[in-house]
Design a protein around this motif. Structure first.
Motif, PDB file in Angstrom:
ATOM      1  N   GLN A  79      23.802 133.411 -18.395  1.00 43.47           N
ATOM      2  CA  GLN A  79      24.025 134.715 -17.792  1.00 43.47           C
ATOM      3  C   GLN A  79      23.860 134.566 -16.289  1.00 43.47           C
ATOM      4  O   GLN A  79      22.804 134.125 -15.816  1.00 43.47           O
ATOM      5  CB  GLN A  79      23.021 135.736 -18.333  1.00 43.47           C
ATOM      6  N   MET A  80      24.887 134.929 -15.554  1.00 37.58           N
ATOM      7  CA  MET A  80      24.877 134.764 -14.100  1.00 37.58           C
ATOM      8  C   MET A  80      25.023 136.128 -13.441  1.00 37.58           C
ATOM      9  O   MET A  80      26.042 136.798 -13.623  1.00 37.58           O
ATOM     10  CB  MET A  80      26.016 133.838 -13.662  1.00 37.58           C
ATOM     11  N   ASN A  81      23.997 136.536 -12.731  1.00 37.80           N
ATOM     12  CA  ASN A  81      23.996 137.819 -12.031  1.00 37.80           C
ATOM     13  C   ASN A  81      23.980 137.604 -10.527  1.00 37.80           C
ATOM     14  O   ASN A  81      23.609 136.527 -10.044  1.00 37.80           O
ATOM     15  CB  ASN A  81      22.777 138.641 -12.447  1.00 37.80           C
ATOM     16  N   ASN A  82      24.355 138.647  -9.794  1.00 35.52           N
ATOM     17  CA  ASN A  82      24.359 138.583  -8.325  1.00 35.52           C
ATOM     18  C   ASN A  82      25.041 137.301  -7.841  1.00 35.52           C
ATOM     19  O   ASN A  82      24.493 136.560  -7.017  1.00 35.52           O
ATOM     20  CB  ASN A  82      22.930 138.664  -7.788  1.00 35.52           C
ATOM     21  N   LEU A  83      26.228 137.065  -8.360  1.00 37.75           N
ATOM     22  CA  LEU A  83      26.942 135.838  -8.032  1.00 37.75           C
ATOM     23  C   LEU A  83      27.299 135.785  -6.555  1.00 37.75           C
ATOM     24  O   LEU A  83      27.570 136.807  -5.913  1.00 37.75           O
ATOM     25  CB  LEU A  83      28.201 135.725  -8.892  1.00 37.75           C
ATOM     26  N   LYS A  84      27.303 134.571  -6.029  1.00 34.89           N
ATOM     27  CA  LYS A  84      27.606 134.326  -4.625  1.00 34.89           C
ATOM     28  C   LYS A  84      28.793 133.379  -4.532  1.00 34.89           C
ATOM     29  O   LYS A  84      29.045 132.590  -5.459  1.00 34.89           O
ATOM     30  CB  LYS A  84      26.387 133.698  -3.946  1.00 34.89           C
ATOM     31  N   PRO A  85      29.514 133.412  -3.413  1.00 36.54           N
ATOM     32  CA  PRO A  85      30.668 132.504  -3.263  1.00 36.54           C
ATOM     33  C   PRO A  85      30.288 131.039  -3.473  1.00 36.54           C
ATOM     34  O   PRO A  85      31.107 130.271  -4.007  1.00 36.54           O
ATOM     35  CB  PRO A  85      31.139 132.777  -1.832  1.00 36.54           C
ATOM     36  N   GLU A  86      29.083 130.658  -3.108  1.00 36.62           N
ATOM     37  CA  GLU A  86      28.668 129.262  -3.281  1.00 36.62           C
ATOM     38  C   GLU A  86      28.427 128.886  -4.746  1.00 36.62           C
ATOM     39  O   GLU A  86      28.183 127.715  -5.048  1.00 36.62           O
ATOM     40  CB  GLU A  86      27.419 128.958  -2.453  1.00 36.62           C
ATOM     41  N   ASP A  87      28.493 129.859  -5.652  1.00 32.95           N
ATOM     42  CA  ASP A  87      28.404 129.559  -7.078  1.00 32.95           C
ATOM     43  C   ASP A  87      29.767 129.149  -7.653  1.00 32.95           C
ATOM     44  O   ASP A  87      29.852 128.753  -8.828  1.00 32.95           O
ATOM     45  CB  ASP A  87      27.897 130.775  -7.863  1.00 32.95           C
ATOM     46  N   THR A  88      30.809 129.249  -6.852  1.00 34.80           N
ATOM     47  CA  THR A  88      32.147 128.864  -7.304  1.00 34.80           C
ATOM     48  C   THR A  88      32.169 127.396  -7.702  1.00 34.80           C
ATOM     49  O   THR A  88      31.797 126.521  -6.917  1.00 34.80           O
ATOM     50  CB  THR A  88      33.182 129.116  -6.195  1.00 34.80           C
ATOM     51  N   ALA A  89      32.576 127.134  -8.946  1.00 37.73           N
ATOM     52  CA  ALA A  89      32.573 125.776  -9.473  1.00 37.73           C
ATOM     53  C   ALA A  89      33.138 125.798 -10.889  1.00 37.73           C
ATOM     54  O   ALA A  89      33.334 126.871 -11.471  1.00 37.73           O
ATOM     55  CB  ALA A  89      31.149 125.209  -9.512  1.00 37.73           C
ATOM     56  N   VAL A  90      33.374 124.617 -11.419  1.00 39.39           N
ATOM     57  CA  VAL A  90      33.644 124.469 -12.846  1.00 39.39           C
ATOM     58  C   VAL A  90      32.307 124.202 -13.523  1.00 39.39           C
ATOM     59  O   VAL A  90      31.566 123.302 -13.110  1.00 39.39           O
ATOM     60  CB  VAL A  90      34.635 123.329 -13.133  1.00 39.39           C
ATOM     61  N   TYR A  91      32.007 124.977 -14.538  1.00 42.39           N
ATOM     62  CA  TYR A  91      30.724 124.880 -15.238  1.00 42.39           C
ATOM     63  C   TYR A  91      30.913 124.158 -16.572  1.00 42.39           C
ATOM     64  O   TYR A  91      31.848 124.457 -17.330  1.00 42.39           O
ATOM     65  CB  TYR A  91      30.138 126.275 -15.457  1.00 42.39           C
ATOM     66  N   PHE A  92      30.005 123.218 -16.826  1.00 44.10           N
ATOM     67  CA  PHE A  92      30.043 122.402 -18.029  1.00 44.10           C
ATOM     68  C   PHE A  92      28.700 122.497 -18.749  1.00 44.10           C
ATOM     69  O   PHE A  92      27.671 122.759 -18.125  1.00 44.10           O
ATOM     70  CB  PHE A  92      30.269 120.930 -17.689  1.00 44.10           C
ATOM     71  N   CYS A  93      28.720 122.221 -20.037  1.00 44.99           N
ATOM     72  CA  CYS A  93      27.474 122.108 -20.781  1.00 44.99           C
ATOM     73  C   CYS A  93      27.409 120.716 -21.410  1.00 44.99           C
ATOM     74  O   CYS A  93      28.435 120.090 -21.706  1.00 44.99           O
ATOM     75  CB  CYS A  93      27.372 123.171 -21.869  1.00 44.99           C
ATOM     76  N   ASN A  94      26.198 120.237 -21.585  1.00 43.23           N
ATOM     77  CA  ASN A  94      25.991 118.965 -22.265  1.00 43.23           C
ATOM     78  C   ASN A  94      24.494 118.749 -22.400  1.00 43.23           C
ATOM     79  O   ASN A  94      23.679 119.497 -21.837  1.00 43.23           O
ATOM     80  CB  ASN A  94      26.618 117.800 -21.500  1.00 43.23           C
ATOM     81  N   ALA A  95      24.147 117.715 -23.149  1.00 38.71           N
ATOM     82  CA  ALA A  95      22.746 117.356 -23.289  1.00 38.71           C
ATOM     83  C   ALA A  95      22.232 116.811 -21.959  1.00 38.71           C
ATOM     84  O   ALA A  95      22.998 116.430 -21.081  1.00 38.71           O
ATOM     85  CB  ALA A  95      22.570 116.315 -24.389  1.00 38.71           C
ATOM     86  N   ILE A  96      20.905 116.810 -21.828  1.00 37.19           N
ATOM     87  CA  ILE A  96      20.290 116.299 -20.611  1.00 37.19           C
ATOM     88  C   ILE A  96      20.271 114.772 -20.617  1.00 37.19           C
ATOM     89  O   ILE A  96      20.654 114.121 -19.638  1.00 37.19           O
ATOM     90  CB  ILE A  96      18.863 116.836 -20.458  1.00 37.19           C
ATOM     91  N   LEU A  97      19.822 114.212 -21.729  1.00 39.77           N
ATOM     92  CA  LEU A  97      19.705 112.755 -21.802  1.00 39.77           C
ATOM     93  C   LEU A  97      21.049 112.133 -22.167  1.00 39.77           C
ATOM     94  O   LEU A  97      21.746 112.617 -23.056  1.00 39.77           O
ATOM     95  CB  LEU A  97      18.651 112.372 -22.846  1.00 39.77           C
ATOM     96  N   SER A  98      21.381 111.063 -21.482  1.00 41.84           N
ATOM     97  CA  SER A  98      22.680 110.433 -21.713  1.00 41.84           C
ATOM     98  C   SER A  98      22.837 109.990 -23.164  1.00 41.84           C
ATOM     99  O   SER A  98      23.940 110.026 -23.712  1.00 41.84           O
ATOM    100  CB  SER A  98      22.871 109.245 -20.767  1.00 41.84           C
TER     101      SER A  98
END
Length: 114
Positions: A79-98
């Motif tokens: 959940q992303m609130n109060n978004l800012k221009p610097e939040d512009t990006a492609v968002y990915f999900c994955n595990a933390i450990l390789s």
């Protein structure tokens, strides 16, 4: 397979909730993270959620973003609130450990206009 969705174009100050659905693997007991890749920048960790439920955030999103998971649905959210221009990006999900990571999905584009 990890599939991200829910991104879009939003004005600064707006909100979005993005989702990550895992198929073919159980992520309920895996330490997971949301990552993002902004234009011209390396992919970075934005937020993490541990098997036990503990969460962490990078300083720039603290107080604005909330990571959560629904184990019954094998799904993770941001959940992303109060978004800012610097939040512009492609968002990915994955595990933390390789060693736990699956193949990277296509990500979901978040664009914040000023």
């Amino acid at each position: 397979q990890l599939v991200e969705s829910g991104g879009g174009l939003v004005q600064a100050g707006g909100s979005l909730r993005i989702s990550c659905v895992a198929s073919g693997s159980d992520i309920s007991r895996v330490d997971m993270a949301w990552y993002r890749a902004a234009p011209g920048k390396q992919r970075e960790v934005v937020a993490t959620i541990m098997d036990g439920g503990g969460t962490t955030y990078i300083d720039s999103v603290k107080g604005r973003f909330t990571i959560s998971r629904d184990n019954a649905k094998n799904t993770m959210y941001l959940q992303m609130n109060n978004l800012k221009p610097e939040d512009t990006a492609v968002y990915f999900c994955n595990a933390i450990l390789s060693r736990d990571q699956g193949s990277w999905g296509q990500g979901t584009q978040v664009t914040v206009s000023s």
